[in-house]
Enzyme design. Structure first.
Site, PDB file in Angstrom:
ATOM      1  CB  SER A   1       2.620  -4.189   4.150  1.00 52.32           C
ATOM      2  OG  SER A   1       1.610  -3.986   4.984  1.00 52.32           O
ATOM      3  CG  LEU A   2      -1.550  -5.094  -0.142  1.00 55.81           C
ATOM      4  CD1 LEU A   2      -2.874  -5.994   0.103  1.00 55.81           C
ATOM      5  CD2 LEU A   2      -1.931  -4.010  -1.033  1.00 55.81           C
TER       6      LEU A   2
ATOM      7  CD  GLN B   1       1.470  -8.064   6.909  1.00 54.95           C
ATOM      8  OE1 GLN B   1       0.632  -7.656   7.391  1.00 54.95           O
ATOM      9  NE2 GLN B   1       2.165  -8.235   6.040  1.00 54.95           N
TER      10      GLN B   1
ATOM     11  CD  GLN C   1      -2.816   0.916   2.303  1.00 56.55           C
ATOM     12  OE1 GLN C   1      -3.146   0.001   2.958  1.00 56.55           O
ATOM     13  NE2 GLN C   1      -3.746   1.986   2.814  1.00 56.55           N
TER      14      GLN C   1
ATOM     15  NE  ARG D   1      -3.157  -6.851   5.994  1.00 56.57           N
ATOM     16  CZ  ARG D   1      -2.390  -6.094   5.481  1.00 56.57           C
ATOM     17  NH1 ARG D   1      -2.780  -5.375   4.572  1.00 56.57           N
ATOM     18  NH2 ARG D   1      -1.225  -5.953   6.011  1.00 56.57           N
TER      19      ARG D   1
ATOM     20  CG  HIS E   1       3.243  -2.850   9.476  1.00 56.75           C
ATOM     21  ND1 HIS E   1       2.815  -4.194   9.331  1.00 56.75           N
ATOM     22  CD2 HIS E   1       3.072  -2.281   8.088  1.00 56.75           C
ATOM     23  CE1 HIS E   1       2.534  -4.371   7.941  1.00 56.75           C
ATOM     24  NE2 HIS E   1       2.684  -3.240   7.448  1.00 56.75           N
TER      25      HIS E   1
END
Length: 309
Positions: A89-90, A247, A10, A114, A198
């Site tokens: 991440s994503l 995560q 992202q 999410r 995060h």
């Protein structure tokens, strides 16, 4: 040659991403159109037009996943398959789809959920992130610990040598940024994001995601997938589900993850998705790595020429 696919996270999105390849290749068109059907919206218009929803986390995440998956399918149909995969991440979800762990259909709905959980976790304006350039990791961690006694802030992304993102309460990020600049950081740049990703502030999102993940089937992976939280390859499907929850509220250790992939004999990294941020990170981590990205016709042609010699 051992190929690693890397998938964008992202923040890489931009209006018009994927349009050129959508018009030229059925794999990209089908992936983007299918995501739209699953979510009940015109995903092509969301990606290609000036639509502010592209920057809303619940829509950003499936949009990037859709484009990344289309590219994954396109390269595989051109005879280029990865030996391992990872994402930022994503992008970890795109890597899991590439490895056969999650079905594409499930992943689209899952990252939409999410994104919704992440957006709801911290009220708008309460959290912030900033990129810290040219400061030692130990100094960043020490200052975050000091500031957190009043206003919570922590390292969120260890991107590459000399670049770490911090995140937390807006006041904490502001104070840590000021102290880091005073103590020699080259630059501290506020990031345009919708929340303190995060960090432990995202625990409400992690709790909801944990319940949501139980609804989906996770299959054995066909290639190793490296996780952001541990920087190592996932060991089991149970391991994957547990770490996907972690995560959301734990630092992304991208720097260590790439080093571990190189240690495990990755020689060529192909970034799939909008932008080339991850390619730049990899080059800073290891100058000898062979790095390329695919996001339009020009970069696709260059990558195919390089990998099909």
């Amino acid at each position: 040659m051992s190929i690693a696919f890397l998938f964008s996270g992202q923040g890489a999105q931009y209006a018009g991403m994927g349009k050129e390849l959508y018009q030229a290749y059925s794999e990209v068109k089908e992936a983007i159109d299918e995501a739209g059907e699953i979510l009940g919206l015109d995903m092509a218009a969301l990606c290609f037009d000036e639509d502010e929803r592209l920057h809303w986390t619940p829509y950003t995440q499936p949009a990037i996943l859709a484009f990344s998956y289309g590219l994954d399918q396109l390269l595989k149909n051109k005879g280029i398959a990865p030996n391992m995969a990872a994402g930022l991440s994503l992008g970890e979800y795109s890597a899991l789809v590439s490895a056969g762990v999650l079905s594409y259909e499930d992943a689209v709905m899952l990252v939409h959920q999410r994104g919704t959980f992440m957006e709801e976790a911290v009220p708008e304006g309460k959290g912030a992130m900033a990129a810290v350039m040219g400061a030692d990791n130990a100094l960043i961690e020490s200052i975050c610990n000091q500031v957190s006694k009043q206003h919570y802030v922590q390292p969120a992304n260890y991107n590459m040598p000399g670049q770490v993102s911090i995140a937390g309460e807006a006041e904490g990020v502001e104070e840590a940024s000021r102290m880091l600049e005073e103590q020699g950081a080259k630059r501290v740049v506020p990031l345009k994001v919708s929340g303190p990703f995060h960090t432990q502030l995202l625990k409400p999102a992690a709790d909801k995601l944990e319940a949501e993940l139980k609804k989906y089937e996770f299959k054995p992976y066909t290639i190793p997938v490296y996780g952001n939280t541990t920087a190592t390859a996932f060991k089991s499907t149970e391991d994957i589900q547990r770490l996907l929850v972690q995560q959301v509220m734990s630092p992304v250790r991208f720097d260590d993850m790439i080093r571990n992939m190189i240690q495990d004999e990755a020689t060529t990294f192909v970034e799939l998705g909008p932008g080339k941020t991850l390619s730049r990170f990899v080059k800073k981590i290891d100058l000898s790595a062979n790095v390329m990205n695919v996001e339009n016709e020009k970069t696709l042609t260059k990558t195919l020429e390089s990998l099909t010699k």
